[in-house]
Scaffold this active site. Sequence first.
Site, PDB file in Angstrom:
ATOM      1  N   LYS A   3      19.761 -28.618   2.089  1.00  0.00           N
ATOM      2  CA  LYS A   3      19.100 -27.853   3.164  1.00  0.00           C
ATOM      3  C   LYS A   3      19.892 -27.940   4.464  1.00  0.00           C
ATOM      4  CE  LYS A   3      15.263 -28.506   6.376  1.00  0.00           C
ATOM      5  NZ  LYS A   3      15.906 -29.272   7.457  1.00  0.00           N
ATOM      6  N   ASN A   4      20.223 -29.158   4.883  1.00  0.00           N
ATOM      7  CA  ASN A   4      20.824 -29.310   6.209  1.00  0.00           C
ATOM      8  C   ASN A   4      22.241 -28.754   6.275  1.00  0.00           C
ATOM      9  OD1 ASN A   4      18.499 -30.342   7.255  1.00  0.00           O
ATOM     10  ND2 ASN A   4      19.145 -32.494   7.180  1.00  0.00           N
ATOM     11  N   CYS A  47      10.268 -29.710  12.738  1.00  0.00           N
ATOM     12  CA  CYS A  47       9.406 -30.890  12.623  1.00  0.00           C
ATOM     13  C   CYS A  47       9.237 -31.585  13.960  1.00  0.00           C
ATOM     14  CB  CYS A  47       9.997 -31.871  11.616  1.00  0.00           C
ATOM     15  SG  CYS A  47       9.856 -31.267   9.932  1.00  0.00           S
ATOM     16  N   ARG A  93      13.142 -34.752  20.845  1.00  0.00           N
ATOM     17  CA  ARG A  93      14.286 -34.047  20.266  1.00  0.00           C
ATOM     18  C   ARG A  93      15.033 -33.182  21.294  1.00  0.00           C
ATOM     19  NH1 ARG A  93      13.041 -32.200  14.152  1.00  0.00           N
ATOM     20  NH2 ARG A  93      15.236 -32.697  13.921  1.00  0.00           N
ATOM     21  N   ASP A  96      15.633 -39.501   7.314  1.00  0.00           N
ATOM     22  CA  ASP A  96      14.884 -38.559   6.473  1.00  0.00           C
ATOM     23  C   ASP A  96      14.365 -39.212   5.192  1.00  0.00           C
ATOM     24  OD1 ASP A  96      15.309 -36.635   8.352  1.00  0.00           O
ATOM     25  OD2 ASP A  96      16.700 -35.438   7.169  1.00  0.00           O
ATOM     26  N   ARG A 140       9.569 -26.081   3.335  1.00  0.00           N
ATOM     27  CA  ARG A 140      10.690 -25.859   4.262  1.00  0.00           C
ATOM     28  C   ARG A 140      11.992 -26.419   3.706  1.00  0.00           C
ATOM     29  NH1 ARG A 140      10.307 -28.591   9.431  1.00  0.00           N
ATOM     30  NH2 ARG A 140      12.450 -27.961   9.177  1.00  0.00           N
TER      31      ARG A 140
END
Length: 421
Positions: free
Chosen positions: A22-23, A117, A122, A308, A400
């Site tokens: 994903k990232n 999220c 952040r 994560d 997601r």
Amino acid sequence: MIKYIVQGGTRLSGHVNISGAKNAAVAILPASLLVDGVCRIENVPDISDVRLLLEILRNMGANIRRFGRNTLEIDCSHVRNATAPIDLVRRIRASYYLIGAELGRFGHARVAMPGGCNFGVRPIDQHIKGFEALGAKVSTDRGMISAEAPDGLHGAEIYLDMPSVGATINIMLAATKAQGNTTIVNAGKEPHIVDLANFINAMGGSVKGAGTDTIRIRGGRPMHGCTYAVIPDQIETGTLMIAAAATRGDVLIRGALPTHMEALTAKLLEMGAHVDEGIGEDSIRVRSDGNHRHVNIKTLPYPGFPTDLQQPMSVLLSTARGTSIINETIFEMRFKHLEEIRRMGGISQINDRIAIIEGVPKLVGCPVTATDLRAGAALVIAGLMAEGVTDIYNVHFIDRGYEHLEDKLRSLGAQIERLPA
Ligand code: UD1
């Protein structure tokens, strides 16, 4: 609204294939804005964050074709519109990569503050510092970030205060189109940063040193379309490794990269699970009899223990013998899932960024709610471990970032159903 219903107590067994990261995908897709030409991208995970980014790129004028579930061809030659739709951008954290990519492509960018999220403030000050060093003027106003480089971008030496993944990626994107050389010092070293560097290089760019703390980018090189395959997802791999141990299972995880998993593997071995990486280069087998010792975890930038995986790991620790201590050094609000685990019988105390977990003999199923993506995955693991039935709400968070998680778990014997909530 969707929920999962998980009947706990089944040992996971069999084999499962890992999807694309994903990232990495959410950085590579915006990077395709940097070229006039077709990028064929394989192993793209079919997850909602990717679908959103594709919708954003389509809205900006990209031509996107899909081949099967995981291969895309993206042609951004005709993209003229540097403003991404605000309502879509707000729904995904990684939309901030559009700033670097648009700035590189057009010399200006205007993007809504990213969503995603919520586990703390952040900030994106390091991204902005990088863009400014490259010659852009950056302003924020009423939820929008605007960046403009009327005289073009030029290479610079940029020191990051912390090895931020997002800032490293964003600066790489913009610097690829800047005139001259850029050096990022104290860069992030995560596997998806290396993957983006390889993608940029496949398009004719020049990024060297990705995977170390100093990245050098030669900007302004002629670029072209390419064919590229996204690396396997490190966090999906880790989630399934933890799920295998948590259910006293025996699972062969295929299409994974064991070198990306060393921090987790070390901790699982320390707990008493078996992890074999010798079966082919790209598979990992995890076995456990469920008799786990407590361990301490400190989350750190790669190659340290990934934040994560902290949430899934904390669930496994909730039934380990003894007291485990988790020190979350990356994000300040990443223990919200432990409140749900307490409802299932877990015992934990949270003091700012430290969680102290007292192992209990078992968890018991009950209705719980995911508060973010990895918290959702952690609750699924809790449901698989627990006695009885666990209803998990807010499954959209899980969608997601995990490609068809329930199908993969069901293929390993899990009893998990997706239903309207
Ligand atoms: C990325 C990952 C996310 C992962 C995180 C840490 C993506 C899309 N997301 O998020 O899954 O949990 O890395 O591995 O790849 N910080 C600042 N200023 C900045 C940037 C960051 O103070 O300008 C701080 C953050 O608040 C955080 C730390 O630096 O405390 C690390 O953040 P960063 O590495 O940037 O994470 P993300 O890119 O948001």
